[in-house]
Design a protein around this motif. Structure first.
Motif, PDB file in Angstrom:
ATOM      1  N   THR A 190       0.813  -1.212   0.000  1.00 41.06           N
ATOM      2  CA  THR A 190       0.000   0.000   0.000  1.00 41.06           C
ATOM      3  C   THR A 190       0.846   1.262   0.000  1.00 41.06           C
ATOM      4  OG1 THR A 190      -0.098   0.193   2.404  1.00 41.06           O
ATOM      5  CG2 THR A 190      -1.744  -1.213   1.350  1.00 41.06           C
ATOM      6  N   GLY A 191       2.128   1.125   0.328  1.00 43.78           N
ATOM      7  CA  GLY A 191       2.997   2.293   0.400  1.00 43.78           C
ATOM      8  C   GLY A 191       3.333   2.723   1.808  1.00 43.78           C
ATOM      9  N   SER A 192       2.587   2.224   2.801  1.00 46.64           N
ATOM     10  CA  SER A 192       2.876   2.617   4.181  1.00 46.64           C
ATOM     11  C   SER A 192       3.707   1.574   4.919  1.00 46.64           C
ATOM     12  CB  SER A 192       1.573   2.864   4.953  1.00 46.64           C
ATOM     13  OG  SER A 192       0.792   1.691   5.036  1.00 46.64           O
ATOM     14  N   GLU A 193       4.073   0.491   4.209  1.00 43.89           N
ATOM     15  CA  GLU A 193       4.901  -0.534   4.841  1.00 43.89           C
ATOM     16  C   GLU A 193       6.375  -0.175   4.693  1.00 43.89           C
ATOM     17  OE1 GLU A 193       1.352  -2.426   2.725  1.00 43.89           O
ATOM     18  OE2 GLU A 193       3.039  -1.170   2.137  1.00 43.89           O
ATOM     19  N   ARG A 194       7.169  -0.551   5.656  1.00 38.44           N
ATOM     20  CA  ARG A 194       8.614  -0.393   5.554  1.00 38.44           C
ATOM     21  C   ARG A 194       9.174  -1.570   4.768  1.00 38.44           C
ATOM     22  NH1 ARG A 194      11.417  -0.200  11.149  1.00 38.44           N
ATOM     23  NH2 ARG A 194      10.325   1.793  11.246  1.00 38.44           N
ATOM     24  N   THR A 245      -8.985   4.249   0.179  1.00 33.81           N
ATOM     25  CA  THR A 245     -10.095   3.512  -0.428  1.00 33.81           C
ATOM     26  C   THR A 245     -10.184   2.075   0.069  1.00 33.81           C
ATOM     27  OG1 THR A 245      -8.710   2.874  -2.319  1.00 33.81           O
ATOM     28  CG2 THR A 245      -9.984   4.919  -2.522  1.00 33.81           C
ATOM     29  N   HIS A 246      -9.257   1.657   0.931  1.00 34.58           N
ATOM     30  CA  HIS A 246      -9.265   0.284   1.430  1.00 34.58           C
ATOM     31  C   HIS A 246     -10.320   0.119   2.509  1.00 34.58           C
ATOM     32  CE1 HIS A 246      -4.745  -0.270   0.245  1.00 34.58           C
ATOM     33  NE2 HIS A 246      -5.526  -0.010  -0.766  1.00 34.58           N
ATOM     34  N   ARG A 247     -10.930  -1.050   2.528  1.00 34.58           N
ATOM     35  CA  ARG A 247     -11.844  -1.379   3.608  1.00 34.58           C
ATOM     36  C   ARG A 247     -11.080  -2.237   4.601  1.00 34.58           C
ATOM     37  NH1 ARG A 247     -15.582   0.726   6.505  1.00 34.58           N
ATOM     38  NH2 ARG A 247     -17.213  -0.693   7.228  1.00 34.58           N
ATOM     39  N   LYS A 248     -10.847  -1.730   5.798  1.00 32.07           N
ATOM     40  CA  LYS A 248     -10.095  -2.477   6.797  1.00 32.07           C
ATOM     41  C   LYS A 248     -10.958  -3.601   7.369  1.00 32.07           C
ATOM     42  CE  LYS A 248      -6.409  -0.072   6.326  1.00 32.07           C
ATOM     43  NZ  LYS A 248      -5.196  -0.688   5.727  1.00 32.07           N
ATOM     44  N   ALA A 249     -10.318  -4.746   7.600  1.00 32.76           N
ATOM     45  CA  ALA A 249     -11.087  -5.936   7.968  1.00 32.76           C
ATOM     46  C   ALA A 249     -10.215  -6.931   8.710  1.00 32.76           C
ATOM     47  CB  ALA A 249     -11.666  -6.590   6.706  1.00 32.76           C
ATOM     48  N   VAL A 250     -10.840  -7.990   9.168  1.00 33.53           N
ATOM     49  CA  VAL A 250     -10.150  -9.164   9.721  1.00 33.53           C
ATOM     50  C   VAL A 250     -10.700 -10.391   9.002  1.00 33.53           C
ATOM     51  CG1 VAL A 250      -9.814  -8.093  11.978  1.00 33.53           C
ATOM     52  CG2 VAL A 250     -11.849  -9.499  11.573  1.00 33.53           C
ATOM     53  N   TRP A 251      -9.942 -11.471   9.065  1.00 35.29           N
ATOM     54  CA  TRP A 251     -10.434 -12.759   8.584  1.00 35.29           C
ATOM     55  C   TRP A 251     -10.870 -13.599   9.778  1.00 35.29           C
ATOM     56  CZ3 TRP A 251     -11.222 -12.939   3.586  1.00 35.29           C
ATOM     57  CH2 TRP A 251     -10.364 -12.287   2.695  1.00 35.29           C
ATOM     58  N   ILE A 252     -11.985 -14.292   9.627  1.00 34.27           N
ATOM     59  CA  ILE A 252     -12.395 -15.281  10.623  1.00 34.27           C
ATOM     60  C   ILE A 252     -12.395 -16.639   9.944  1.00 34.27           C
ATOM     61  CG2 ILE A 252     -14.254 -16.106  12.109  1.00 34.27           C
ATOM     62  CD1 ILE A 252     -14.965 -13.265  12.730  1.00 34.27           C
ATOM     63  N   ALA A 253     -11.499 -17.522  10.422  1.00 34.95           N
ATOM     64  CA  ALA A 253     -11.298 -18.842   9.817  1.00 34.95           C
ATOM     65  C   ALA A 253     -11.803 -19.924  10.766  1.00 34.95           C
ATOM     66  CB  ALA A 253      -9.817 -19.057   9.513  1.00 34.95           C
ATOM     67  N   ASP A 254     -12.549 -20.861  10.227  1.00 35.42           N
ATOM     68  CA  ASP A 254     -13.055 -21.994  11.005  1.00 35.42           C
ATOM     69  C   ASP A 254     -12.328 -23.267  10.609  1.00 35.42           C
ATOM     70  OD1 ASP A 254     -14.972 -20.617  12.491  1.00 35.42           O
ATOM     71  OD2 ASP A 254     -16.438 -20.743  10.874  1.00 35.42           O
ATOM     72  N   LEU A 255     -11.849 -23.997  11.600  1.00 34.91           N
ATOM     73  CA  LEU A 255     -11.239 -25.300  11.375  1.00 34.91           C
ATOM     74  C   LEU A 255     -12.209 -26.386  11.830  1.00 34.91           C
ATOM     75  CD1 LEU A 255      -7.586 -24.772  12.736  1.00 34.91           C
ATOM     76  CD2 LEU A 255      -8.440 -24.405  10.409  1.00 34.91           C
ATOM     77  N   ASP A 256     -12.359 -27.412  10.987  1.00 34.17           N
ATOM     78  CA  ASP A 256     -13.132 -28.589  11.412  1.00 34.17           C
ATOM     79  C   ASP A 256     -12.184 -29.766  11.565  1.00 34.17           C
ATOM     80  OD1 ASP A 256     -12.555 -29.394   8.825  1.00 34.17           O
ATOM     81  OD2 ASP A 256     -14.614 -29.132   8.080  1.00 34.17           O
ATOM     82  N   ALA A 257     -12.708 -30.960  11.609  1.00 31.66           N
ATOM     83  CA  ALA A 257     -11.869 -32.140  11.835  1.00 31.66           C
ATOM     84  C   ALA A 257     -10.863 -32.352  10.713  1.00 31.66           C
ATOM     85  CB  ALA A 257     -12.751 -33.375  11.995  1.00 31.66           C
ATOM     86  N   ALA A 258     -11.223 -31.923   9.489  1.00 34.98           N
ATOM     87  CA  ALA A 258     -10.356 -32.167   8.337  1.00 34.98           C
ATOM     88  C   ALA A 258      -9.355 -31.047   8.082  1.00 34.98           C
ATOM     89  CB  ALA A 258     -11.218 -32.388   7.090  1.00 34.98           C
ATOM     90  N   GLY A 259      -9.539 -29.916   8.717  1.00 33.67           N
ATOM     91  CA  GLY A 259      -8.642 -28.784   8.471  1.00 33.67           C
ATOM     92  C   GLY A 259      -9.426 -27.507   8.278  1.00 33.67           C
TER      93      GLY A 259
END
Length: 393
Positions: A190-194, A245-259
């Motif tokens: 994005t340009g703000s990372e070192r 213009t970016h929409r800030k967010a998080v990911w929510i990941a679900d693991l089941d028995a298979a992965g």
């Protein structure tokens, strides 16, 4: 098991000189609220928790309050260090904090020692790769000739896979989640990372992470999906106007028995928007179309024909969070383009105009000196012979 992936908090960062601690505290409170609302089990933070190696006392307070809020909401926290924060300082007291549900994985020597958490399907192994700078980590990882991030990461991942293999029962390895701070091929900055390139190739391939169920990446500041299981969450706040213009967010990941079963994106609330405006000072002060920008962080390009005086202070009466200002010389204005102004004029006329602008109209004797100097310069250019000082005087 439900995992919330966030990263690059950069606690203590400023935005064009403006303190962001209050905004960062609000963002962490929003993450804690999502943890409670979605019944998240684990929050992972792959690097750049702080913005600098030695954070201020206020930054530490904001960060600790955020950790406490997330923990109180019901989630265990697993975090690694990035290229901004200090592994030693972030990881200080990690043995004690782990007992309270905050696991700080900052040591290169422990990349193959996972945090083991269980659910109804068994154990999940969480591996943490702190930022791996080749110059300082290659010897510790047993690859003394490595120069690139890819070579270093391959060595670290070999240890992770070996540990996973050793934990396999009847040929079935545990489910595994990896935290890593790196720049992966195909992702966009994005340009703000070192930059994390120091003497070698900074990018690594997504395939370098093969062998685990979910890879939570840190370093880049926008949410990105490289593969279904390899993702950047981005930062919880924008840290440059390039991110407006970016929409800030998080990911929510679900693991089941298979992965890995499912991953979904959850938007974070906007703490304060970013606006880039263009116009004259009067237009910015009076035009109703800028009303919605009054509460945002504002960067403005001024198009006044003459550079306005004290424009920042003036505009802050309407935009109190204006943080950046520049004046753009109007295009197409002949009196502002030097080439247009001097076309067709002699060297003596140009020099006379310059002297008049700088110190007032030159006298007749001064003009004679200038004319001799110009003649001597022309002769030197044509003949390659420098003029004597007495010729000019």
């Amino acid at each position: 098991m439900r995992i919330l992936h966030t990263s690059d908090w950069h606690i203590g960062r400023t935005f064009h000189g403006v303190d962001l601690l209050a905004d960062q505290a609000s963002a962490l409170e929003a993450i804690a609220a999502l943890v409670a609302e979605n019944e998240v089990d684990v929050v992972v933070v792959p690097g750049d928790v702080y913005d600098r190696a030695i954070p201020s006392a206020d930054a530490v307070t904001v960060c600790n309050n955020g950790f406490e809020a997330i923990r109180a909401a019901g989630a265990v926290i697993i975090a690694t260090s990035g290229n901004h924060d200090s592994p030693a300082r972030l990881g200080a007291g990690s043995a004690f904090s782990a007992a309270g549900g905050l696991h700080l994985m900052t040591r290169v020597s422990e990349v193959d020692r996972p945090v083991l958490l269980g659910d109804e399907h068994g154990e999940v192994a969480f591996y943490g790769l702190p930022y791996l700078e080749p110059e300082t980590t290659r010897a510790e990882l047993g690859v003394p000739t490595a120069r690139s991030h890819a070579e270093i990461l391959d060595a670290a991942m070999a240890r992770v896979r070996a540990d996973l293999g050793a934990r396999a029962v009847d040929g079935t390895r545990p489910r595994a989640v990896l935290l890593a701070h790196a720049f992966v091929v195909g992702a966009e900055a994005t340009g703000s990372e070192r930059s994390i390139s120091v003497g070698g190739v900074e990018t690594v391939s997504a395939s370098a992470f093969d062998g685990v169920d979910y890879v939570a990446l840190g370093h880049l500041h926008s949410p990105q999906t490289l593969t279904d299981r390899v993702r950047y969450s981005g930062s919880p706040l924008p840290y440059s106007f390039g991110e407006r213009t970016h929409r800030k967010a998080v990911w929510i990941a679900d693991l089941d028995a298979a992965g890995l079963a499912e991953v979904r994106c959850v938007d974070l609330p906007v703490v304060r928007g970013l606006s880039q405006l263009t116009g004259t000072v009067d237009e910015l002060l009076e035009d109703e179309r800028f009303t919605a920008d009054e509460g945002n962080y504002v960067s403005a390009i001024l198009t006044d024909p003459v550079r306005p005086q004290d424009a920042m202070r003036t505009l802050q009466t309407r935009f109190p969070h204006m943080v950046h200002l520049e004046w753009q010389r109007p295009e197409g204005s002949a009196d502002l383009h030097y080439g247009e102004r001097v076309r067709g004029r002699s060297d003596l006329q140009i020099a006379t105009s310059f002297l008049t602008d700088m110190r007032g109209e030159p006298t007749a004797s001064e003009l004679r000196l200038v004319e001799r100097a110009l003649s001597a310069a022309v002769r030197e250019n044509e003949l390659g012979e420098p003029a004597a000082l007495e010729e000019i005087a």
